[in-house]
Write a protein that holds these residues in place. Structure first.
Motif, PDB file in Angstrom:
ATOM      1  N   GLU A  18       2.954  13.242  -8.133  1.00 38.60           N
ATOM      2  CA  GLU A  18       2.556  12.170  -7.218  1.00 38.60           C
ATOM      3  C   GLU A  18       2.775  10.813  -7.864  1.00 38.60           C
ATOM      4  OE1 GLU A  18      -1.483  10.306  -5.167  1.00 38.60           O
ATOM      5  OE2 GLU A  18      -1.578  12.165  -6.337  1.00 38.60           O
ATOM      6  N   LYS A  19       3.276   9.837  -7.096  1.00 42.76           N
ATOM      7  CA  LYS A  19       3.447   8.474  -7.569  1.00 42.76           C
ATOM      8  C   LYS A  19       2.801   7.518  -6.575  1.00 42.76           C
ATOM      9  CE  LYS A  19       7.562   8.675 -10.498  1.00 42.76           C
ATOM     10  NZ  LYS A  19       6.901   8.082 -11.654  1.00 42.76           N
ATOM     11  N   ILE A  20       2.041   6.596  -7.104  1.00 47.86           N
ATOM     12  CA  ILE A  20       1.424   5.578  -6.265  1.00 47.86           C
ATOM     13  C   ILE A  20       2.344   4.369  -6.140  1.00 47.86           C
ATOM     14  CG2 ILE A  20      -0.578   4.052  -6.026  1.00 47.86           C
ATOM     15  CD1 ILE A  20      -2.194   6.127  -7.549  1.00 47.86           C
ATOM     16  N   TYR A  21       3.070   4.042  -7.228  1.00 50.32           N
ATOM     17  CA  TYR A  21       3.983   2.896  -7.255  1.00 50.32           C
ATOM     18  C   TYR A  21       5.383   3.399  -7.590  1.00 50.32           C
ATOM     19  CZ  TYR A  21      -0.533   0.615  -7.611  1.00 50.32           C
ATOM     20  OH  TYR A  21      -1.829   0.221  -7.390  1.00 50.32           O
ATOM     21  N   THR A  22       6.359   2.972  -6.819  1.00 50.39           N
ATOM     22  CA  THR A  22       7.752   3.368  -7.038  1.00 50.39           C
ATOM     23  C   THR A  22       8.636   2.128  -7.063  1.00 50.39           C
ATOM     24  OG1 THR A  22       8.267   3.585  -4.681  1.00 50.39           O
ATOM     25  CG2 THR A  22       7.331   5.534  -5.801  1.00 50.39           C
ATOM     26  N   VAL A  23       9.842   2.307  -7.553  1.00 46.24           N
ATOM     27  CA  VAL A  23      10.801   1.198  -7.561  1.00 46.24           C
ATOM     28  C   VAL A  23      11.061   0.739  -6.130  1.00 46.24           C
ATOM     29  CG1 VAL A  23      13.159   0.528  -8.139  1.00 46.24           C
ATOM     30  CG2 VAL A  23      11.861   1.973  -9.722  1.00 46.24           C
TER      31      VAL A  23
END
Length: 221
Positions: A18-23
């Protein structure tokens, strides 16, 4: 606080992958702010925004990594990376990241942060061994919540000792102590003393006194 607990800014518990912030979601705002900030400071710096690199996933596992390069990298890393960390914090404010998400964004240059994490981990292990041997508390110098968290996580599996944060504001520090010992008072750095006698301030004072005194008389005839 239980010795297995981390610092007050505990990272958000993420599910695997899981990622909360992505590029894609945050890269444009980060790039826009840094272009403006670097331009206003007149620094020769470039940067790239990457997906987080999992070099120390048990201590710090960021979603995003911003790597800087250029002629003014030394200025960015001077005074314990003061400017790098300031830019990182301001970017978190721009993104409106809550405190528990701060470890999900990492600014770095010349692998400074990777080396700093390893330094903190080794310092924590060394402090733990000293406390076990001497049964005397060990006080780290005041540090940021992010670095305190790394100390706590490095010692989370210890049973004979525990780590706790103590103090307030810029004096907040980590103490490592035997598990059964009450938390001691924080150690505050000494206040700066008066300037040395004979220094510029002392000379200026003497000069002012001479100038404000009675006029000098010439030699008697």
């Amino acid at each position: 606080m239980d010795h297995k607990q981390v610092d007050e800014n505990q990272v958000h518990e993420k599910q695997v992958g899981e990622k909360i912030y992505t590029v894609e979601s945050s890269g444009h705002r980060i790039s826009e702010f840094l272009d403006m900030a670097i331009g206003d400071m007149g620094l020769d710096l470039g940067f790239e925004i990457l997906e987080g690199q999992h070099l120390h996933p048990d201590l710090e596992d960021p979603d995003l990594l911003v790597k800087f390069f250029g002629e003014d990298v030394d200025a960015l890393l001077a005074n314990k990376a003061e400017l790098l960390l300031a830019l990182e914090f301001l970017t978190m404010e721009v993104l409106r990241m809550p405190a528990e998400h701060h470890s999900l964004l990492c600014f770095d240059s010349n692998d400074y942060r990777t080396l700093r994490i390893e330094e903190l981990r080794l310092s924590a292990v060394t402090a733990a061994e000293n406390v076990k041997r001497t049964r005397r508390p060990f006080h780290f110098n005041p540090m940021s919540s992010r670095e305190r968290r790394i100390i706590h996580l490095s010692l989370r599996n210890e049973t004979d000792i525990r780590s706790e944060s103590t103090g307030t504001g810029p004096f907040r520090q980590v103490v490592v102590l035997p598990a059964d010992m009450p938390l001691p008072e924080p150690i505050r750095p000494p206040r700066p003393g008066p300037p040395p006698r004979g220094g510029p301030r002392d000379r200026d004072s003497r000069d002012r006194n001479r100038r404000s005194g009675p006029p000098r008389r010439g030699p008697r005839p």
